[in-house]
Motif scaffolding. Structure first.
Motif, PDB file in Angstrom:
ATOM      1  N   ARG A   1     -25.326 -43.503  25.274  1.00  0.00           N
ATOM      2  CA  ARG A   1     -26.638 -44.171  25.278  1.00  0.00           C
ATOM      3  C   ARG A   1     -27.680 -43.287  24.572  1.00  0.00           C
ATOM      4  O   ARG A   1     -28.462 -43.747  23.735  1.00  0.00           O
ATOM      5  CB  ARG A   1     -27.061 -44.446  26.736  1.00  0.00           C
TER       6      ARG A   1
ATOM      7  N   ALA B   1     -27.268 -50.067  17.585  1.00  0.00           N
ATOM      8  CA  ALA B   1     -26.705 -50.593  18.821  1.00  0.00           C
ATOM      9  C   ALA B   1     -25.657 -51.662  18.550  1.00  0.00           C
ATOM     10  O   ALA B   1     -24.808 -51.941  19.382  1.00  0.00           O
ATOM     11  CB  ALA B   1     -27.821 -51.145  19.699  1.00  0.00           C
TER      12      ALA B   1
ATOM     13  N   GLN C   1     -32.532 -47.818  15.384  1.00  0.00           N
ATOM     14  CA  GLN C   1     -31.881 -47.821  16.695  1.00  0.00           C
ATOM     15  C   GLN C   1     -31.312 -49.192  17.010  1.00  0.00           C
ATOM     16  O   GLN C   1     -30.206 -49.335  17.520  1.00  0.00           O
ATOM     17  CB  GLN C   1     -32.884 -47.461  17.792  1.00  0.00           C
TER      18      GLN C   1
ATOM     19  N   HIS D   1     -35.884 -41.288  15.269  1.00  0.00           N
ATOM     20  CA  HIS D   1     -36.492 -42.174  16.247  1.00  0.00           C
ATOM     21  C   HIS D   1     -36.996 -43.487  15.662  1.00  0.00           C
ATOM     22  O   HIS D   1     -37.799 -44.159  16.271  1.00  0.00           O
ATOM     23  CB  HIS D   1     -37.628 -41.448  16.964  1.00  0.00           C
TER      24      HIS D   1
ATOM     25  N   ARG E   1     -27.233 -43.136  20.798  1.00  0.00           N
ATOM     26  CA  ARG E   1     -27.713 -44.351  20.129  1.00  0.00           C
ATOM     27  C   ARG E   1     -29.227 -44.478  20.147  1.00  0.00           C
ATOM     28  O   ARG E   1     -29.851 -44.816  19.149  1.00  0.00           O
ATOM     29  CB  ARG E   1     -27.156 -45.591  20.842  1.00  0.00           C
ATOM     30  N   GLN E   2     -29.821 -44.225  21.315  1.00  0.00           N
ATOM     31  CA  GLN E   2     -31.223 -44.607  21.508  1.00  0.00           C
ATOM     32  C   GLN E   2     -32.163 -43.451  21.796  1.00  0.00           C
ATOM     33  O   GLN E   2     -33.380 -43.655  21.849  1.00  0.00           O
ATOM     34  CB  GLN E   2     -31.333 -45.583  22.687  1.00  0.00           C
TER      35      GLN E   2
END
Ligand SMILES: NC(=O)c1ccc[n+]([C@@H]2O[C@H](COP(=O)([O-])OP(=O)(O)OC[C@H]3O[C@@H](n4cnc5c(N)ncnc54)[C@H](O)[C@@H]3O)[C@@H](O)[C@H]2O)c1
Length: 411
Positions: A352, A18, A14, A9, A355-356
């Motif tokens: 999504r 992206a 992150q 995290h 990735r995040q």
């Protein structure tokens, strides 16, 4: 902050991720691998593993000659992958998911998450232990008909949900589930779990609770009587499927040598919030669709059809005889793409999430609960139909997933 927080995290990581291409590996290249064709820009298949020559050839056809193709998924996991999507047969999901999580990849697992509750819990525990992100591909949560029913419930159209009934008419059941590995319970546990994982998850989602007691009956009524059997190791469903013939169901030929899963099964369940549910699944109906009926304390809704052109009817103003027009009729417009547009939406959400992180419509805990309900129901129907309890996921593990797959921050 724990090591997990740092690994999964870190905001700076992150942001950087992206900007780079998400390198995706695929385990299993049969029919369902085509889901990876929906990967959005910025995500790319770089490797595929499948022990069968047919699967490896299919992978090259779909993803090009530049893709690394392996026979053993462990070789694939030695590559520098950001994400792994698991499309192998059900009984292999847990092992493949655990290995991929340990390799540090964000993992997409096709439904069902596993074929036993213990294996589901092992996958969830490994996700927590490694900090790798886990996503389970319950595409029905992105299906317009299901999303619309959920919205109508959230809008209060039928009051508080008290009962959810689902009838699943599996019109192509013989072609889909009795001609290959699906028919052998060692690979699936049962079709009540294999196919029912979708519906049990939707029932739970619409009801806002999870099954805690379940009772079921089932039988092998049609396909076990078909004596024309053969192995099809290098064939896939597209080779034999034909929607216009193969009728009546008992006339099918070339079924799997082992058939020991039920072709009709029925369960009733009590959920942890008191909602009562029932689910009926039949693999020899002429038509193929799902019908959900949701009854609240101020009305009921029901879908007629489940893809483009389907309608949801809501009765909520008064008592009456049958009124086809209902009080409200909501038309469903499917999006482009397979399963009414659910598949592209599913893959976009996974990318999504890989990735995040963050919230998703699908839920790894709910995927576990669908398997837990399905395995308990199978135990009931293969016994004498008496109720079987479903143990909840250990609270600390559930809390980890409720926090969005994060450990508690230690300040
Ligand atoms: N969500 C949905 O709507 C949906 C639809 C269809 C299938 N599925 C699920 O997708 C999964 C795959 O189903 P399918 O229809 O593609 O099956 P399939 O039989 O067409 O393909 C399975 C592939 O996995 C390969 N495989 C077998 N052992 C392997 C191993 N050890 N490592 C790597 N690959 C291995 C096989 O060779 C084959 O190519 C199943 O779990 C199924 O339940 C989900």
């Amino acid at each position: 902050m724990t090591a997990h927080d740092v690994g999964a995290h870190d905001a700076a990581a992150q942001g950087a991720a992206a900007l780079t291409t998400l390198r995706v590996g695929l385990i299993g290249a049969g029919e369902r691998v085509e889901l990876a064709l929906h990967l959005p820009a910025g995500a790319r298949v770089v490797a595929v593993a499948d022990p069968s020559p047919r699967g490896r050839a299919h992978a090259r056809d779909l993803f090009g000659a530049d893709v690394t193709v392996e026979t053993d998924h462990r070789r694939l996991l030695e590559l520098d992958l950001d994400a792994v999507m698991v499309f192998s047969p059900d009984h292999l999901h847990a092992g493949h998911a655990v290995d991929a999580l340990r390799a540090g990849a964000s993992v997409f697992v096709e439904k069902p998450l596993a074929t036993t509750t213990a294996d589901c819990d092992r996958v969830l525990a490994t996700a927590r232990e490694t900090g790798s992100r886990l996503y389970v591909g319950h595409n029905l949560r992105h299906a317009p008909v299901v999303r619309t029913m959920r919205r109508l419930i959230a809008d209060g159209e039928i009051g508080e949900v008290k009962a959810v009934w689902c009838r699943h008419f599996v019109g192509h059941g013989g072609d889909y589930y009795f001609t290959d590995w699906h028919a052998d319970r060692r690979n699936t546990t049962s079709l009540l779990l294999q196919k029912g994982a979708h519906d049990l998850d939707v029932i739970h989602w619409l009801a806002g609770g999870y099954t805690r007691h379940v009772t079921a009956l089932g039988a092998e009524m049609v396909y076990r009587h078909v004596t024309d059997r053969r192995e099809r190791p290098e064939e896939r469903m597209g080779d034999w499927f034909d929607a216009d013939t193969h009728w009546p169901p008992g006339s099918l030929t070339g079924l799997n040598p082992t058939i020991d899963v039920e072709d009709v099964s029925m369960l009733t369940a009590r959920l942890d919030n008191g909602v009562l549910a029932s689910y009926e699944q039949c693999h020899f109906t002429p038509d193929y669709w799902r019908n959900y009926t949701v009854i609240g304390d101020r009305g009921r809704l029901e879908n007629f059809g489940d893809l483009d052109g389907a309608v949801i009817r809501v009765w909520n103003s008064r008592r009456s005889g049958y009124r086809e027009d209902a009080d409200r009729v909501v038309e469903i417009e499917a999006e482009d793409g397979t399963h009414g547009g659910a598949d592209p939406a599913l893959v976009a959400e996974f990318v999504r999430f890989a990735r995040q992180g963050g919230a998703t419509e699908t839920s790894a805990v709910a995927a576990r609960e669908a398997v837990a309900a399905g395995t308990a129901a199978t135990e009931s129907l293969r016994g004498d139909g008496t109720p079987v309890d479903v143990e909840p996921l250990p609270a600390d593990l559930a809390a980890y997933f409720d926090r969005g797959q994060r450990e508690l921050e230690v300040r």
